[in-house]
Write a protein that holds these residues in place. Structure first.
Motif, PDB file in Angstrom:
ATOM      1  N   SER A  76     -21.369 -10.268 -14.196  1.00 12.80           N
ATOM      2  CA  SER A  76     -20.172 -10.174 -15.021  1.00 12.80           C
ATOM      3  C   SER A  76     -19.075  -9.454 -14.258  1.00 12.80           C
ATOM      4  CB  SER A  76     -20.486  -9.436 -16.326  1.00 12.80           C
ATOM      5  OG  SER A  76     -20.680  -8.065 -16.065  1.00 12.80           O
ATOM      6  N   GLN A  77     -17.875  -9.518 -14.809  1.00 20.80           N
ATOM      7  CA  GLN A  77     -16.740  -8.895 -14.138  1.00 20.80           C
ATOM      8  C   GLN A  77     -16.957  -7.387 -14.004  1.00 20.80           C
ATOM      9  OE1 GLN A  77     -13.013  -9.758 -15.989  1.00 20.80           O
ATOM     10  NE2 GLN A  77     -11.914  -9.606 -14.073  1.00 20.80           N
ATOM     11  N   ASN A  78     -17.638  -6.767 -14.978  1.00 14.89           N
ATOM     12  CA  ASN A  78     -17.892  -5.332 -14.925  1.00 14.89           C
ATOM     13  C   ASN A  78     -18.923  -4.971 -13.861  1.00 14.89           C
ATOM     14  OD1 ASN A  78     -16.073  -4.971 -16.983  1.00 14.89           O
ATOM     15  ND2 ASN A  78     -17.624  -4.954 -18.591  1.00 14.89           N
ATOM     16  N   ASP A  79     -19.756  -5.926 -13.448  1.00 12.47           N
ATOM     17  CA  ASP A  79     -20.765  -5.682 -12.422  1.00 12.47           C
ATOM     18  C   ASP A  79     -20.226  -5.893 -11.012  1.00 12.47           C
ATOM     19  OD1 ASP A  79     -22.578  -5.209 -14.447  1.00 12.47           O
ATOM     20  OD2 ASP A  79     -23.340  -7.264 -14.451  1.00 12.47           O
ATOM     21  N   THR A  80     -18.976  -6.307 -10.889  1.00 10.08           N
ATOM     22  CA  THR A  80     -18.386  -6.563  -9.582  1.00 10.08           C
ATOM     23  C   THR A  80     -18.299  -5.255  -8.804  1.00 10.08           C
ATOM     24  OG1 THR A  80     -17.075  -8.348 -10.503  1.00 10.08           O
ATOM     25  CG2 THR A  80     -16.376  -7.493  -8.370  1.00 10.08           C
ATOM     26  N   PRO A  81     -18.825  -5.236  -7.582  1.00  6.87           N
ATOM     27  CA  PRO A  81     -18.775  -3.990  -6.805  1.00  6.87           C
ATOM     28  C   PRO A  81     -17.341  -3.630  -6.432  1.00  6.87           C
ATOM     29  CG  PRO A  81     -19.637  -5.787  -5.462  1.00  6.87           C
ATOM     30  CD  PRO A  81     -19.463  -6.318  -6.852  1.00  6.87           C
ATOM     31  N   THR A  82     -17.100  -2.335  -6.312  1.00  6.70           N
ATOM     32  CA  THR A  82     -15.796  -1.863  -5.865  1.00  6.70           C
ATOM     33  C   THR A  82     -15.986  -1.164  -4.526  1.00  6.70           C
ATOM     34  OG1 THR A  82     -16.073   0.196  -7.096  1.00  6.70           O
ATOM     35  CG2 THR A  82     -14.874  -1.583  -8.197  1.00  6.70           C
ATOM     36  N   PHE A  83     -14.934  -1.111  -3.769  1.00  2.00           N
ATOM     37  CA  PHE A  83     -14.992  -0.548  -2.425  1.00  2.00           C
ATOM     38  C   PHE A  83     -13.824   0.406  -2.228  1.00  2.00           C
ATOM     39  CE2 PHE A  83     -16.981  -4.667  -2.447  1.00  2.00           C
ATOM     40  CZ  PHE A  83     -18.179  -4.433  -1.798  1.00  2.00           C
ATOM     41  N   ALA A  84     -14.063   1.445  -1.462  1.00  4.51           N
ATOM     42  CA  ALA A  84     -13.017   2.419  -1.139  1.00  4.51           C
ATOM     43  C   ALA A  84     -12.336   1.959   0.146  1.00  4.51           C
ATOM     44  CB  ALA A  84     -13.622   3.798  -0.972  1.00  4.51           C
ATOM     45  N   PHE A  85     -11.437   1.009  -0.013  1.00  3.08           N
ATOM     46  CA  PHE A  85     -10.735   0.482   1.151  1.00  3.08           C
ATOM     47  C   PHE A  85      -9.769   1.533   1.691  1.00  3.08           C
ATOM     48  CE2 PHE A  85     -11.512  -3.498  -1.314  1.00  3.08           C
ATOM     49  CZ  PHE A  85     -12.384  -4.091  -0.413  1.00  3.08           C
ATOM     50  N   PRO A  86      -9.714   1.689   3.000  1.00  2.00           N
ATOM     51  CA  PRO A  86      -8.726   2.611   3.578  1.00  2.00           C
ATOM     52  C   PRO A  86      -7.306   2.108   3.285  1.00  2.00           C
ATOM     53  CG  PRO A  86     -10.326   1.900   5.233  1.00  2.00           C
ATOM     54  CD  PRO A  86     -10.552   1.069   4.010  1.00  2.00           C
ATOM     55  N   ALA A  87      -6.392   3.052   3.122  1.00  2.00           N
ATOM     56  CA  ALA A  87      -5.013   2.696   2.794  1.00  2.00           C
ATOM     57  C   ALA A  87      -4.391   1.788   3.851  1.00  2.00           C
ATOM     58  CB  ALA A  87      -4.175   3.959   2.614  1.00  2.00           C
ATOM     59  N   ASP A  88      -4.710   2.021   5.130  1.00  3.81           N
ATOM     60  CA  ASP A  88      -4.111   1.181   6.171  1.00  3.81           C
ATOM     61  C   ASP A  88      -4.618  -0.250   6.096  1.00  3.81           C
ATOM     62  OD1 ASP A  88      -6.665   2.037   7.165  1.00  3.81           O
ATOM     63  OD2 ASP A  88      -6.013   1.668   9.228  1.00  3.81           O
ATOM     64  N   LEU A  89      -5.867  -0.440   5.661  1.00  2.00           N
ATOM     65  CA  LEU A  89      -6.418  -1.790   5.527  1.00  2.00           C
ATOM     66  C   LEU A  89      -5.765  -2.522   4.351  1.00  2.00           C
ATOM     67  CD1 LEU A  89      -8.357  -4.035   6.347  1.00  2.00           C
ATOM     68  CD2 LEU A  89     -10.149  -2.847   5.026  1.00  2.00           C
ATOM     69  N   THR A  90      -5.608  -1.850   3.226  1.00  2.00           N
ATOM     70  CA  THR A  90      -4.948  -2.526   2.098  1.00  2.00           C
ATOM     71  C   THR A  90      -3.484  -2.803   2.425  1.00  2.00           C
ATOM     72  OG1 THR A  90      -4.510  -0.411   0.985  1.00  2.00           O
ATOM     73  CG2 THR A  90      -6.491  -1.617   0.312  1.00  2.00           C
ATOM     74  N   ALA A  91      -2.856  -1.920   3.190  1.00  2.00           N
ATOM     75  CA  ALA A  91      -1.463  -2.162   3.600  1.00  2.00           C
ATOM     76  C   ALA A  91      -1.377  -3.381   4.513  1.00  2.00           C
ATOM     77  CB  ALA A  91      -0.889  -0.932   4.294  1.00  2.00           C
ATOM     78  N   LEU A  92      -2.337  -3.508   5.448  1.00  2.00           N
ATOM     79  CA  LEU A  92      -2.359  -4.685   6.328  1.00  2.00           C
ATOM     80  C   LEU A  92      -2.574  -5.959   5.522  1.00  2.00           C
ATOM     81  CD1 LEU A  92      -4.487  -3.410   9.352  1.00  2.00           C
ATOM     82  CD2 LEU A  92      -2.110  -4.214   9.452  1.00  2.00           C
ATOM     83  N   GLN A  93      -3.517  -5.916   4.567  1.00  2.00           N
ATOM     84  CA  GLN A  93      -3.798  -7.104   3.756  1.00  2.00           C
ATOM     85  C   GLN A  93      -2.588  -7.472   2.906  1.00  2.00           C
ATOM     86  OE1 GLN A  93      -6.810  -9.020   3.788  1.00  2.00           O
ATOM     87  NE2 GLN A  93      -5.436 -10.429   2.752  1.00  2.00           N
ATOM     88  N   ALA A  94      -1.903  -6.473   2.351  1.00  2.00           N
ATOM     89  CA  ALA A  94      -0.705  -6.746   1.554  1.00  2.00           C
ATOM     90  C   ALA A  94       0.377  -7.378   2.429  1.00  2.00           C
ATOM     91  CB  ALA A  94      -0.183  -5.458   0.918  1.00  2.00           C
TER      92      ALA A  94
END
Length: 129
Positions: free
Chosen positions: A2-20
């Protein structure tokens, strides 16, 4: 899962900035491409092929293409290179080495592409799975 069982990850800020930035650059390139003529080089158009019996269009025609301007070619080249560079930087980020190869890594890479903080520009604060 289910959507609630979806794992979450502590992505580094620089990685999320690159992906954005990668998402934004891809969107800019797609927007540019939609405005370009159908041919990079000037090309003549052609008339549609019509069925003589029914008058139906068998193959559509095309208007002549004026070709791309040097500015359009330069911008297309620049955006393509930036997409390649950002894709490389995202896919080789050191964060991926902290995860076990296999389903966890696949889940993390998938999660990054739709991470909620990408739209807001905020750094990720989710806990690691």
């Amino acid at each position: 899962m289910s959507q609630n069982d979806t794992p979450t990850f502590a992505f580094p800020a620089d990685l999320t900035a690159l992906q954005a930035r990668l998402h934004q650059t891809r969107a800019e390139h797609e927007a540019l491409v939609r405005t370009l003529p159908w041919s990079v080089e000037p090309m003549p158009g052609w008339a549609p092929k019509i069925n003589d019996n029914t008058g139906d269009i068998i193959e559509p025609g095309r208007e002549p293409s004026p070709g791309n301007t040097p500015e359009q070619i330069a911008e297309d080249t620049r955006l393509r290179a930036l997409v390649r560079d950002l894709s490389d930087r995202v896919s080789t980020h050191p964060f991926w080495g902290t995860l076990e190869r296999g389903p966890q890594l696949v889940d993390a890479r998938t999660a990054l592409k739709s991470h909620s903080d990408l739209a807001t520009g905020r750094p990720a604060v989710a806990e690691a799975a």
